[in-house]
Structure formats: structure tokens, C-alpha cells
Design a protein around this motif. Sequence first.
Motif, mmCIF file in Angstrom:
data_model
loop_
_atom_site.group_PDB
_atom_site.id
_atom_site.type_symbol
_atom_site.label_atom_id
_atom_site.label_comp_id
_atom_site.label_asym_id
_atom_site.label_seq_id
_atom_site.Cartn_x
_atom_site.Cartn_y
_atom_site.Cartn_z
ATOM 1 N N HIS A 1 -0.666 -3.504 6.158
ATOM 2 C CA HIS A 1 0.643 -3.606 5.928
ATOM 3 C C HIS A 1 1.417 -4.191 6.659
ATOM 4 O O HIS A 1 2.643 -4.961 6.228
ATOM 5 N N SER B 1 4.103 -6.957 5.013
ATOM 6 C CA SER B 1 5.449 -6.901 5.421
ATOM 7 C C SER B 1 6.045 -8.439 6.010
ATOM 8 O O SER B 1 7.063 -8.618 5.910
ATOM 9 N N LEU C 1 7.058 -3.938 -1.358
ATOM 10 C CA LEU C 1 6.191 -2.938 -0.274
ATOM 11 C C LEU C 1 6.005 -1.668 -0.894
ATOM 12 O O LEU C 1 4.468 -1.358 -0.656
#
Length: 223
Positions: free
Chosen positions: A152, A156, A177
Motif C-alpha cells: 500500500h 500510494s 487507491l
Amino acid sequence: MTDRADTQALLRLVTWMSPAFPVGAFSYSGGLEQAVHDGLVTDAPGLARWLQVLVEHGSSWNDAVLLAESYRACGEPLRLAEVRQLAEALAGSRERHMETMLQGEAFLTAAAHWPHPGLETLTGAVAYPVAVGAVAGSHRTGLEPALAAYLHSTVSNLVSVAIRCGVMGQTNGVGVLAELEPIIAGTAVRACASTLDDLGSAAITADISALRHETLHSRLFRS
């Protein structure tokens, strides 16, 4: 782990993978800047497809496999040394090597605020996923949460890169996302069961973009 230990592990992962954690991730694009320059990524859907390939079949998948092996090897110095050497050898270009090694070294320096005896031999230049895996393993954060947090964080950061390159705005970035959430979760589960035999990348265009970025005449990012 108890609920309290689960919460402590979560807080550590959130901190370690935070944009504020001083590893300099904002300075690197992993070749995405070149892809934007070449017109390969021009909008949010295109970015989502690019990132999905990286996570499922590209450099981010390899990172997940290396992180998982490092997590499991955290109490075995020889095994950890072997994956450390392999991770460095897998860097596909000069800039990608710089990116993973400098971030790994910076991560270990900052993570020294959470000391652990098992990490005393892991010093100097270490590939980023190996550093994260070894630290997370030593502190028993749980492998799947560590993988999910790492992936993640990687995605990101690349969304932020795309925003700064003018591909889209922040609202669409958040949408990317959200779209990739099940991809990240599924890859974390798959990487939990991986071995080093599962290493391999099929993201050829992304790898070429990382190579070509070395000669990009004007750029915002170091890779």
C-alpha cells in the motif's frame, strides 16, 4: 497476539510505512516519471492498470516475495544474508539499485528507534524490502499485515508521483487507491505463501521505463 499486541503491531507498521518516515520515498518514481513522459500513463485508469501490473507481476511483486522471505529469515543470519545479496542483485538498473538500497539503509537507520537484538548484524546498504521484512519479522507484526502495508505504501507513493507529474488530481488519486485495495490485499495473501522460486517479473514496459529514466533530460525524481 493479544488485542493490545495487535494494536501495537499495527501502529508500528503505520509508522514505518508512513510518508513521514524518513526513507526519501517521495524522491523516487521507479520509472513512472518516464512512463508519463512517454505517454504510457496519461490518466487515472491508465495509472491503475500500470500499478496493478507492478503489484501482481512486476517489481512490487518481487519486493513482496523478498519481504516475505526476509520476515521468515529474521532469526537466521545466514539465510537473511543470502536473501539480502539476492535482493541487491535483482535491481534491474542503476537507478532502481540506488532507490532500493538507499531506502533500505535509511529505513534501518530510522527503525533503530525500535531496537531488537536480531537486527544488530543487519547494517549498511540493504535492499528496502529486505530491511522492512527483517524489522517486521523481528517485531512479529504479522507477515500478511506487513506485506499489505508495504504494498500500500508503494502504491500510494506512485499515486503521489502521478499527481505531481500532472496525470490527475488528488480526488482521482484516492480513487485509484480504492480500486487497487483488493489487488493489494490479494497479493499480500499470495506473497505469504511464496518462496524465492516465485520471484519473476513480466512488467517489461515498466522495466524499460526505469532504464530509460536514467537519460531523461529534465526530471523531478531520482528514478
